[in-house]
Design an enzyme around this catalytic site. Structure first.
Site, PDB file in Angstrom:
ATOM      1  N   SER A   6     -23.966  17.727  39.941  1.00  0.00           N
ATOM      2  CA  SER A   6     -24.651  18.823  39.248  1.00  0.00           C
ATOM      3  C   SER A   6     -24.720  18.512  37.762  1.00  0.00           C
ATOM      4  O   SER A   6     -23.699  18.246  37.127  1.00  0.00           O
ATOM      5  CB  SER A   6     -23.895  20.135  39.452  1.00  0.00           C
ATOM      6  OG  SER A   6     -24.340  21.086  38.501  1.00  0.00           O
ATOM      7  N   HIS A  55     -28.190  17.549  42.018  1.00  0.00           N
ATOM      8  CA  HIS A  55     -28.155  19.008  42.201  1.00  0.00           C
ATOM      9  C   HIS A  55     -28.675  19.696  40.937  1.00  0.00           C
ATOM     10  O   HIS A  55     -28.167  19.471  39.839  1.00  0.00           O
ATOM     11  CB  HIS A  55     -26.713  19.430  42.486  1.00  0.00           C
ATOM     12  CG  HIS A  55     -26.547  20.868  42.846  1.00  0.00           C
ATOM     13  ND1 HIS A  55     -26.801  21.359  44.114  1.00  0.00           N
ATOM     14  CD2 HIS A  55     -26.151  21.938  42.118  1.00  0.00           C
ATOM     15  CE1 HIS A  55     -26.561  22.659  44.143  1.00  0.00           C
ATOM     16  NE2 HIS A  55     -26.167  23.037  42.937  1.00  0.00           N
ATOM     17  N   ASP A 104     -29.409  23.257  39.154  1.00  0.00           N
ATOM     18  CA  ASP A 104     -29.063  24.681  39.184  1.00  0.00           C
ATOM     19  C   ASP A 104     -30.061  25.505  38.387  1.00  0.00           C
ATOM     20  O   ASP A 104     -30.093  25.441  37.160  1.00  0.00           O
ATOM     21  CB  ASP A 104     -27.658  24.865  38.603  1.00  0.00           C
ATOM     22  CG  ASP A 104     -26.570  24.388  39.553  1.00  0.00           C
ATOM     23  OD1 ASP A 104     -26.539  24.872  40.691  1.00  0.00           O
ATOM     24  OD2 ASP A 104     -25.770  23.517  39.151  1.00  0.00           O
ATOM     25  N   MET A 153     -31.193  29.104  37.117  1.00  0.00           N
ATOM     26  CA  MET A 153     -30.629  30.454  36.921  1.00  0.00           C
ATOM     27  C   MET A 153     -31.559  31.285  36.054  1.00  0.00           C
ATOM     28  O   MET A 153     -32.107  30.783  35.070  1.00  0.00           O
ATOM     29  CB  MET A 153     -29.273  30.351  36.219  1.00  0.00           C
ATOM     30  CG  MET A 153     -28.299  29.429  36.909  1.00  0.00           C
ATOM     31  SD  MET A 153     -26.670  29.534  36.153  1.00  0.00           S
ATOM     32  CE  MET A 153     -25.848  28.178  36.993  1.00  0.00           C
ATOM     33  N   HIS A 188     -30.996  24.364  43.618  1.00  0.00           N
ATOM     34  CA  HIS A 188     -30.225  25.559  43.964  1.00  0.00           C
ATOM     35  C   HIS A 188     -30.766  26.720  43.137  1.00  0.00           C
ATOM     36  O   HIS A 188     -30.500  26.812  41.941  1.00  0.00           O
ATOM     37  CB  HIS A 188     -28.745  25.266  43.649  1.00  0.00           C
ATOM     38  CG  HIS A 188     -27.809  26.408  43.868  1.00  0.00           C
ATOM     39  ND1 HIS A 188     -26.506  26.390  43.419  1.00  0.00           N
ATOM     40  CD2 HIS A 188     -27.966  27.606  44.492  1.00  0.00           C
ATOM     41  CE1 HIS A 188     -25.898  27.517  43.753  1.00  0.00           C
ATOM     42  NE2 HIS A 188     -26.767  28.277  44.398  1.00  0.00           N
ATOM     43  N   MET A 201     -30.785  30.235  41.796  1.00  0.00           N
ATOM     44  CA  MET A 201     -29.983  31.445  41.589  1.00  0.00           C
ATOM     45  C   MET A 201     -30.867  32.421  40.833  1.00  0.00           C
ATOM     46  O   MET A 201     -30.689  32.674  39.641  1.00  0.00           O
ATOM     47  CB  MET A 201     -28.703  31.092  40.819  1.00  0.00           C
ATOM     48  CG  MET A 201     -27.693  30.343  41.680  1.00  0.00           C
ATOM     49  SD  MET A 201     -26.442  29.470  40.734  1.00  0.00           S
ATOM     50  CE  MET A 201     -27.305  27.931  40.454  1.00  0.00           C
ATOM     51  N   MET A 234     -20.918  28.772  48.606  1.00  0.00           N
ATOM     52  CA  MET A 234     -20.429  28.812  47.224  1.00  0.00           C
ATOM     53  C   MET A 234     -18.915  29.004  47.220  1.00  0.00           C
ATOM     54  O   MET A 234     -18.393  29.933  47.833  1.00  0.00           O
ATOM     55  CB  MET A 234     -21.082  29.974  46.451  1.00  0.00           C
ATOM     56  CG  MET A 234     -22.558  29.777  46.131  1.00  0.00           C
ATOM     57  SD  MET A 234     -22.945  28.234  45.269  1.00  0.00           S
ATOM     58  CE  MET A 234     -22.039  28.431  43.725  1.00  0.00           C
ATOM     59  N   GLY A 242     -23.132  30.848  38.679  1.00  0.00           N
ATOM     60  CA  GLY A 242     -23.435  31.181  37.284  1.00  0.00           C
ATOM     61  C   GLY A 242     -22.933  30.148  36.285  1.00  0.00           C
ATOM     62  O   GLY A 242     -23.609  29.852  35.313  1.00  0.00           O
ATOM     63  N   PHE A 243     -21.755  29.597  36.555  1.00  0.00           N
ATOM     64  CA  PHE A 243     -21.169  28.684  35.575  1.00  0.00           C
ATOM     65  C   PHE A 243     -20.421  27.544  36.252  1.00  0.00           C
ATOM     66  O   PHE A 243     -19.872  27.733  37.341  1.00  0.00           O
ATOM     67  CB  PHE A 243     -20.188  29.448  34.671  1.00  0.00           C
ATOM     68  CG  PHE A 243     -20.843  30.559  33.912  1.00  0.00           C
ATOM     69  CD1 PHE A 243     -21.472  30.316  32.698  1.00  0.00           C
ATOM     70  CD2 PHE A 243     -20.884  31.844  34.439  1.00  0.00           C
ATOM     71  CE1 PHE A 243     -22.120  31.336  32.017  1.00  0.00           C
ATOM     72  CE2 PHE A 243     -21.530  32.878  33.762  1.00  0.00           C
ATOM     73  CZ  PHE A 243     -22.154  32.617  32.546  1.00  0.00           C
ATOM     74  N   GLY A 244     -20.398  26.417  35.572  1.00  0.00           N
ATOM     75  CA  GLY A 244     -19.596  25.296  36.042  1.00  0.00           C
ATOM     76  C   GLY A 244     -18.161  25.478  35.570  1.00  0.00           C
ATOM     77  O   GLY A 244     -17.846  26.399  34.801  1.00  0.00           O
ATOM     78  N   GLY A 245     -17.279  24.629  36.054  1.00  0.00           N
ATOM     79  CA  GLY A 245     -15.912  24.598  35.552  1.00  0.00           C
ATOM     80  C   GLY A 245     -15.000  25.712  36.038  1.00  0.00           C
ATOM     81  O   GLY A 245     -13.957  25.967  35.441  1.00  0.00           O
ATOM     82  N   ASP A 250     -20.271  24.149  46.909  1.00  0.00           N
ATOM     83  CA  ASP A 250     -20.591  24.092  45.476  1.00  0.00           C
ATOM     84  C   ASP A 250     -19.617  24.949  44.672  1.00  0.00           C
ATOM     85  O   ASP A 250     -19.538  26.156  44.875  1.00  0.00           O
ATOM     86  CB  ASP A 250     -22.035  24.615  45.305  1.00  0.00           C
ATOM     87  CG  ASP A 250     -22.554  24.524  43.875  1.00  0.00           C
ATOM     88  OD1 ASP A 250     -21.859  23.978  43.006  1.00  0.00           O
ATOM     89  OD2 ASP A 250     -23.680  25.012  43.660  1.00  0.00           O
ATOM     90  N   GLY A 251     -18.891  24.291  43.761  1.00  0.00           N
ATOM     91  CA  GLY A 251     -18.028  25.003  42.832  1.00  0.00           C
ATOM     92  C   GLY A 251     -16.580  24.568  42.907  1.00  0.00           C
ATOM     93  O   GLY A 251     -15.947  24.646  43.954  1.00  0.00           O
ATOM     94  N   GLY A 252     -16.061  24.068  41.789  1.00  0.00           N
ATOM     95  CA  GLY A 252     -14.643  23.727  41.716  1.00  0.00           C
ATOM     96  C   GLY A 252     -14.231  22.535  42.560  1.00  0.00           C
ATOM     97  O   GLY A 252     -13.081  22.424  42.985  1.00  0.00           O
ATOM     98  N   GLY A 309     -19.768  19.142  39.757  1.00  0.00           N
ATOM     99  CA  GLY A 309     -20.232  19.322  38.380  1.00  0.00           C
ATOM    100  C   GLY A 309     -19.262  18.727  37.389  1.00  0.00           C
ATOM    101  O   GLY A 309     -19.194  17.506  37.212  1.00  0.00           O
ATOM    102  N   SER A 310     -18.462  19.601  36.771  1.00  0.00           N
ATOM    103  CA  SER A 310     -17.635  19.145  35.651  1.00  0.00           C
ATOM    104  C   SER A 310     -16.656  18.022  36.003  1.00  0.00           C
ATOM    105  O   SER A 310     -16.453  17.121  35.189  1.00  0.00           O
ATOM    106  CB  SER A 310     -16.887  20.321  35.029  1.00  0.00           C
ATOM    107  OG  SER A 310     -16.650  21.326  35.949  1.00  0.00           O
TER     108      SER A 310
END
Ligand code: DX5
Ligand code: ZN
Length: 214
Positions: free
Chosen positions: A6, A31, A33, A35, A64, A66, A135, A140-143, A173-175, A195-196
């Site tokens: 991402s 990926h 994102d 938004m 993706h 959103m 999800m 909404g946010f990475g990290g 997706d996420g973390g 992502g991060s």
């Protein structure tokens, strides 16, 4: 597992360098994102940026959405050149119709659920959809920190897939980091969005390789 990096946290700072590395490691997907600052409290980019990316890279685009009105917007993203187009189940009242429209429009159709949405709500869609995006953070946010309930959802989807002999892909997706990637892999996940952990690592190439070796 396949990896869908991402670019959410790097697109406005070092997009060019990031794409060079992702092409070098032959990333499975890219990926993207999208938004709208309504469905989620953050604004990123729209279909014009997807089109810009399509002209810039040969990586397979995994978009993706959103946004609150995927039923009205989906075709712009297909025309922009995305291969996969994923919308949120919470953003439409006619998900099955939208899946069919996306497929007829020329893309692979994905549906995503937020952490508080029950996985069973996807059941009527699984025969038709190409990809399910679970999800593991609030979109909404990475990290953010990985929500463990994603692991059960993935295991459930994987068992339904086996029982009914279906072929949709399961993406999370996420973390995602090396530890959480192991958990989702064991549950039956096919694609991890990273992502991060990947894009902010000091050695993207090596981190990608480690994730890939899992
Ligand atoms: C969050 C996005 C993610 C995000 C993941 O709403 O959908 O794709 O970039 O970032 P990490 O891997 O940092 O959680
Ligand atoms: Zn995403």
């Amino acid at each position: 597992m396949k990896i869908s990096p991402s670019i959410l946290n790097v697109y406005d700072t070092n997009l060019d360098e990031s794409l060079v590395v992702l092409e070098k490691v032959k990333a499975d997907f890219l990926h993207v994102d999208v938004m709208d600052n309504i469905f989620v409290p953050n604004y990123t980019f729209n279909h014009e940026f997807v089109s810009f990316l399509k002209n810039k890279t040969n990586l397979i685009l995994d978009t993706h959405l959103m946004i609150i009105n995927p039923d009205e917007e989906y075709q712009k993203y297909i025309d922009a050149g995305t291969t996969y187009l994923t919308f949120h189940l919470e953003a439409t009242s006619s998900p099955l119709e939208l899946i069919k429209k996306i497929k007829n429009g020329g893309a692979k159709a994905g549906v995503s659920i937020k952490p508080n949405t029950k996985v069973e709500t996807l059941l009527p869609l699984l025969e038709e959809v190409d990809l399910v995006l679970v999800m593991s953070v609030e979109p909404g946010f990475g990290g953010q920190v990985f929500n463990q309930n994603a692991v059960e959802k993935i295991a459930y989807l994987n068992s339904v897939r086996q029982d009914k002999q279906l072929s949709f892909l399961i993406e999370v997706d996420g973390g995602i980091n090396l530890d959480t990637a192991k958990l989702v892999k064991n549950a039956g996940c096919d694609i991890i969005v990273v992502g991060s952990y990947l894009m902010k690592s000091s050695d993207i190439e090596n981190t990608y390789k480690k994730l890939k070796e899992l």
